[in-house]
Design an enzyme around this catalytic site. Structure first.
Site, PDB file in Angstrom:
ATOM      1  CB  SER A 131      -0.912   0.037   1.231  1.00 32.30           C
ATOM      2  OG  SER A 131      -1.679   1.222   1.195  1.00 32.30           O
ATOM      3  CE  LYS A 185      -3.284  -2.368   0.161  1.00 27.05           C
ATOM      4  NZ  LYS A 185      -3.409  -2.318  -1.254  1.00 27.05           N
ATOM      5  CG  HIS A 188      -4.436  -0.917   4.264  1.00 27.78           C
ATOM      6  ND1 HIS A 188      -4.790  -0.361   3.054  1.00 27.78           N
ATOM      7  CD2 HIS A 188      -3.572  -0.045   4.832  1.00 27.78           C
ATOM      8  CE1 HIS A 188      -4.177   0.777   2.898  1.00 27.78           C
ATOM      9  NE2 HIS A 188      -3.412   0.995   3.955  1.00 27.78           N
ATOM     10  CG  ASN A 189      -7.138  -1.645   0.060  1.00 26.88           C
ATOM     11  OD1 ASN A 189      -6.115  -1.307   0.641  1.00 26.88           O
ATOM     12  ND2 ASN A 189      -7.165  -1.843  -1.233  1.00 26.88           N
ATOM     13  CD  GLU A 192      -7.408   2.898   0.636  1.00 25.64           C
ATOM     14  OE1 GLU A 192      -6.319   2.386   0.941  1.00 25.64           O
ATOM     15  OE2 GLU A 192      -7.841   2.883  -0.537  1.00 25.64           O
TER      16      GLU A 192
HETATM   17  N1  NDP Z   1      -2.840   1.989  -8.091  1.00 23.40           N
HETATM   18  C1  NDP Z   1      -2.731   1.908  -6.767  1.00 23.40           C
HETATM   19  O1  NDP Z   1      -2.759   2.909  -6.037  1.00 23.40           O
HETATM   20  C2  NDP Z   1      -2.544   0.567  -6.130  1.00 23.40           C
HETATM   21  C3  NDP Z   1      -2.652  -0.612  -6.843  1.00 23.40           C
HETATM   22  N2  NDP Z   1      -2.434  -1.817  -6.241  1.00 23.40           N
HETATM   23  C4  NDP Z   1      -2.513  -3.066  -6.985  1.00 23.40           C
HETATM   24  O2  NDP Z   1      -1.281  -3.225  -7.687  1.00 23.40           O
HETATM   25  C5  NDP Z   1      -1.513  -3.848  -8.960  1.00 23.40           C
HETATM   26  C6  NDP Z   1      -1.019  -2.921 -10.073  1.00 23.40           C
HETATM   27  O3  NDP Z   1      -1.762  -1.727  -9.967  1.00 23.40           O
HETATM   28  P1  NDP Z   1      -1.555  -0.507 -10.987  1.00 23.40           P
HETATM   29  O4  NDP Z   1      -0.103  -0.195 -11.084  1.00 23.40           O
HETATM   30  O5  NDP Z   1      -2.498   0.550 -10.576  1.00 23.40           O
HETATM   31  O6  NDP Z   1      -1.927  -1.125 -12.397  1.00 23.40           O
HETATM   32  P2  NDP Z   1      -3.325  -1.673 -12.963  1.00 23.40           P
HETATM   33  O7  NDP Z   1      -4.086  -2.375 -11.888  1.00 23.40           O
HETATM   34  O8  NDP Z   1      -3.987  -0.589 -13.712  1.00 23.40           O
HETATM   35  O9  NDP Z   1      -2.779  -2.798 -13.980  1.00 23.40           O
HETATM   36  C7  NDP Z   1      -2.092  -2.440 -15.141  1.00 23.40           C
HETATM   37  C8  NDP Z   1      -0.966  -3.429 -15.375  1.00 23.40           C
HETATM   38  O10 NDP Z   1      -1.490  -4.765 -15.503  1.00 23.40           O
HETATM   39  C9  NDP Z   1      -0.987  -5.300 -16.754  1.00 23.40           C
HETATM   40  N3  NDP Z   1      -1.906  -6.297 -17.276  1.00 23.40           N
HETATM   41  C10 NDP Z   1      -3.241  -6.172 -17.405  1.00 23.40           C
HETATM   42  N4  NDP Z   1      -3.761  -7.314 -17.925  1.00 23.40           N
HETATM   43  C11 NDP Z   1      -2.713  -8.152 -18.139  1.00 23.40           C
HETATM   44  C12 NDP Z   1      -2.612  -9.472 -18.629  1.00 23.40           C
HETATM   45  N5  NDP Z   1      -3.680 -10.168 -19.004  1.00 23.40           N
HETATM   46  N6  NDP Z   1      -1.373 -10.006 -18.700  1.00 23.40           N
HETATM   47  C13 NDP Z   1      -0.297  -9.330 -18.312  1.00 23.40           C
HETATM   48  N7  NDP Z   1      -0.338  -8.079 -17.815  1.00 23.40           N
HETATM   49  C14 NDP Z   1      -1.536  -7.510 -17.723  1.00 23.40           C
HETATM   50  C15 NDP Z   1      -0.862  -4.102 -17.629  1.00 23.40           C
HETATM   51  O11 NDP Z   1      -0.071  -4.384 -18.749  1.00 23.40           O
HETATM   52  P3  NDP Z   1      -0.246  -3.531 -20.086  1.00 23.40           P
HETATM   53  O12 NDP Z   1       0.521  -2.276 -19.892  1.00 23.40           O
HETATM   54  O13 NDP Z   1       0.300  -4.421 -21.144  1.00 23.40           O
HETATM   55  O14 NDP Z   1      -1.725  -3.274 -20.260  1.00 23.40           O
HETATM   56  C16 NDP Z   1      -0.222  -3.121 -16.667  1.00 23.40           C
HETATM   57  O15 NDP Z   1       1.121  -3.383 -16.464  1.00 23.40           O
HETATM   58  C17 NDP Z   1      -3.011  -4.139  -9.021  1.00 23.40           C
HETATM   59  O16 NDP Z   1      -3.251  -5.438  -8.559  1.00 23.40           O
HETATM   60  C18 NDP Z   1      -3.600  -3.118  -8.054  1.00 23.40           C
HETATM   61  O17 NDP Z   1      -4.824  -3.538  -7.503  1.00 23.40           O
HETATM   62  C19 NDP Z   1      -2.060  -1.894  -4.930  1.00 23.40           C
HETATM   63  C20 NDP Z   1      -1.929  -0.768  -4.186  1.00 23.40           C
HETATM   64  C21 NDP Z   1      -2.191   0.544  -4.697  1.00 23.40           C
HETATM   65  O1  5RP Z   2      -4.886  -0.515  -2.676  1.00 24.40           O
HETATM   66  C1  5RP Z   2      -4.984   0.681  -2.749  1.00 24.40           C
HETATM   67  C2  5RP Z   2      -4.440   1.568  -1.690  1.00 24.40           C
HETATM   68  O2  5RP Z   2      -4.062   0.881  -0.577  1.00 24.40           O
HETATM   69  C3  5RP Z   2      -5.711   1.282  -3.915  1.00 24.40           C
HETATM   70  O3  5RP Z   2      -5.443   2.615  -4.048  1.00 24.40           O
HETATM   71  C4  5RP Z   2      -7.123   0.924  -3.758  1.00 24.40           C
HETATM   72  O4  5RP Z   2      -7.306  -0.306  -4.457  1.00 24.40           O
HETATM   73  C5  5RP Z   2      -8.098   1.861  -4.344  1.00 24.40           C
HETATM   74  O5  5RP Z   2      -9.300   1.192  -4.208  1.00 24.40           O
HETATM   75  P1  5RP Z   2     -10.645   1.664  -4.868  1.00 24.40           P
HETATM   76  O6  5RP Z   2     -10.338   1.887  -6.332  1.00 24.40           O
HETATM   77  O7  5RP Z   2     -11.568   0.524  -4.643  1.00 24.40           O
HETATM   78  O8  5RP Z   2     -11.029   2.937  -4.165  1.00 24.40           O
END
Ligand code: NDP
Ligand code: 5RP
Length: 476
Positions: A131, A185, A188-189, A192
């Site tokens: 997170s 986690k 945590h969310n 959140e």
């Molecule tokens: N954003 C946030 O604040 C937070 C996110 N997370 C978690 O971390 C992870 C990454 O989050 P985030 O960086 O936001 O990115 P996203 O959740 O938007 O995912 C995008 C990524 O996933 C890849 N992807 C999607 N489909 C596939 C597939 N079928 N095969 C291979 N790769 C694939 C994309 O590749 P491509 O570029 O080729 O499309 C890209 O690299 C997620 O699980 C999310 O829930 C956790 C904490 C905070």
């Molecule tokens: O994991 C997170 C932070 O800890 C992401 O920011 C979170 O998934 C956002 O959730 P949502 O889109 O459901 O508001």
């Protein structure tokens, strides 16, 4: 560039993965990076290659080949099917002893399934909650790794190095076996969601009853952020509220009022229902987002009844009352989240250290807050605390806030300003405190229509009243 193979790899280079890779590189780890669409990998190397030692890989095979053995690969892709797709491909390329780490927001049951499947192939699997969003991933997130303790010995030191630090302690600890990290986690969310909803309600009250502008409320939040409410979410709320469009309109007034969700809050509530833990604050927050999204239904009801007309009646006490109501409601939300982790720990045999969870949430993550120090102290002093509410510090804090909390809920209800978070938190507190609950009547009703039986306060055993007969009582 350092000679030799990379120490660790990241696949999935969107917001989180690319920043996590940069964080690793900045800490001196040679990082192999890969993304399904190679353009993201190339952009990372072009823009940030100078920050450390990266190895770009166009395919997963190249990624695997670029790593020291045993290999450690962090997956940061969309949760669900995409994560399975990456694991499936990787598992055909890796060798026994290699480790796959899923840092996405996976459902903990998926993590349990994946760990079991990879174990059969001799591969180690770590489900690690991460997170901190974009900024945390880069500068130090809070990391919640689950999986076998043996795996933590290998990857723990790397995570502890890149995690946020508070008082010199890393915001990372081995949470417990199999899905424990992703479960924590998820909670945590959930917290959140509850925290954000409560803050949003506080804003709404100060706006609609207090008659304050977003800029004025921003100042209130900035002030609050220097006291007991100090937290990342309060801090960013002040930032969002003071932000204006090019024409000077506060941004918050032009953002559509329909909150979205990716699913972790909903999972928390679903799992709480399974475990039988009343996480009412989290549930209200999830439903409040859901209600906000039903724009057609909102319009229909608004047109049928008219919008609630709130006459702003600012008074000197409102701001302080709302602050206290917010604090007390937040304590309830966190208490519910910690109850849920304790129950899951018992249920799944995870042995989660609740004080340690509060410790690793003090920095890096979205719910980082000053009062997590107090929560840590509470669970360190008594790991078997019946509820956070009975810890001396929180008991006194909630008691001191109670009168203001009730005034705020009354004002909100009278005015027609929806505050499901504040109202449900107060009802939860009152529910736990009540000597007798009307659950006794519910038991009587269940027995009437379904012969479901009830227990009595004066005798042991289960009983049934012959409601459709002579209404005598029989032992069941
Ligand atoms: N954003 C946030 O604040 C937070 C996110 N997370 C978690 O971390 C992870 C990454 O989050 P985030 O960086 O936001 O990115 P996203 O959740 O938007 O995912 C995008 C990524 O996933 C890849 N992807 C999607 N489909 C596939 C597939 N079928 N095969 C291979 N790769 C694939 C994309 O590749 P491509 O570029 O080729 O499309 C890209 O690299 C997620 O699980 C999310 O829930 C956790 C904490 C905070
Ligand atoms: O994991 C997170 C932070 O800890 C992401 O920011 C979170 O998934 C956002 O959730 P949502 O889109 O459901 O508001």
């Amino acid at each position: 560039m350092t000679e030799g193979k990379a120490r660790i790899a990241v696949t999935g280079l969107a917001t989180m993965g690319s920043n996590l890779a940069r964080n690793l590189a900045r800490h001196g780890f040679k990082v192999a990076v890969h993304n399904r669409t190679p353009a993201k990998m190339k952009a990372l190397l072009d823009e940030h290659g100078h920050e450390g030692d990266f190895v770009g890989a166009e395919t997963l095979q190249e990624l695997v080949d670029s790593l020291q053995t045993p290999r450690q690969i962090i997956i940061m892709v969309k949760a669900g099917g995409p994560t399975d797709a990456v694991i499936d491909e990787l598992s055909g390329l890796l060798e026994p002893g290699d480790m796959v780490i899923d840092g996405g927001n996976a459902h903990f049951n998926d993590t349990r399934r994946r760990e079991a499947a990879l174990k059969e192939k001799g591969l180690l699997f770590v489900g690690a909650g991460i997170s901190g969003g974009e900024e945390g991933a880069l500068n130090g997130p809070s990391i919640m790794p689950g999986g076998p303790a043996e795996s933590y010995k290998h990857v723990g030191p790397v995570f502890e190095e890149i995690a946020a630090k508070v008082d010199g302690q890393p915001c990372c600890v081995h949470v417990g076996p199999d899905g424990a990290g992703h479960f924590v986690k998820m909670v945590h969310n959930g917290i959140e969601y509850a925290d954000m909803q409560l803050i949003a309600e506080a804003y709404d009250l100060l706006s609609r009853i207090g008659g304050q502008t977003p800029a004025e409320i921003s100042e209130v939040f900035t002030r609050w952020n220097s006291g007991d409410l100090e937290s990342y979410l309060v801090e960013i709320t002040a930032e969002v509220l003071k932000h204006v469009d090019a024409d000077g309109t506060p941004l918050v007034q032009v953002i559509e009022d329909a909150a979205e969700q990716k699913g972790t809050g909903r999972w928390t509530v679903q799992e709480a229902l399974e475990l039988g833990v009343p996480v009412t604050g989290i549930a209200e927050a999830v439903f409040a987002r859901s209600l906000s999204g039903h724009t057609d239904q909102r319009k229909a009801v608004r047109e049928a009844f008219g919008a609630s007309e709130v006459v702003a009646k600012p008074d000197a006490e409102l701001v302080e009352d709302v602050r206290q109501a917010l604090y007390a409601s937040k304590v309830v939300a966190y208490a519910q989240g910690f109850d849920m982790m304790r129950e899951a720990s018992k249920n799944f045999g995870w042995n989660i250290d609740l004080g340690a969870m509060a410790t690793i949430w003090r920095g890096g993550c979205i719910i980082r807050a000053r009062f997590l120090n107090r929560i840590r102290e509470a669970y360190d002093a008594n790991p078997d605390l019946a509820s956070l509410l009975v810890d001396t510090y929180f008991r006194d804090a909630v008691q001191n806030a109670e009168a203001a909390w009730r005034r705020v809920v009354v004002r909100a209800v009278e005015s027609g300003v929806p505050t499901p978070g504040f109202v449900s938190a107060l009802a939860y507190y009152d529910g736990l405190r009540s000597e007798r609950l009307p659950a006794a009547l519910v038991q009587g009703q269940r027995d009437f229509f379904g012969a479901h039986t009830y227990r009595r306060i004066d005798r042991t055993g289960s009983f049934h009243t012959l409601w459709s007969g002579d209404r005598s009582e029989v032992e069941a």
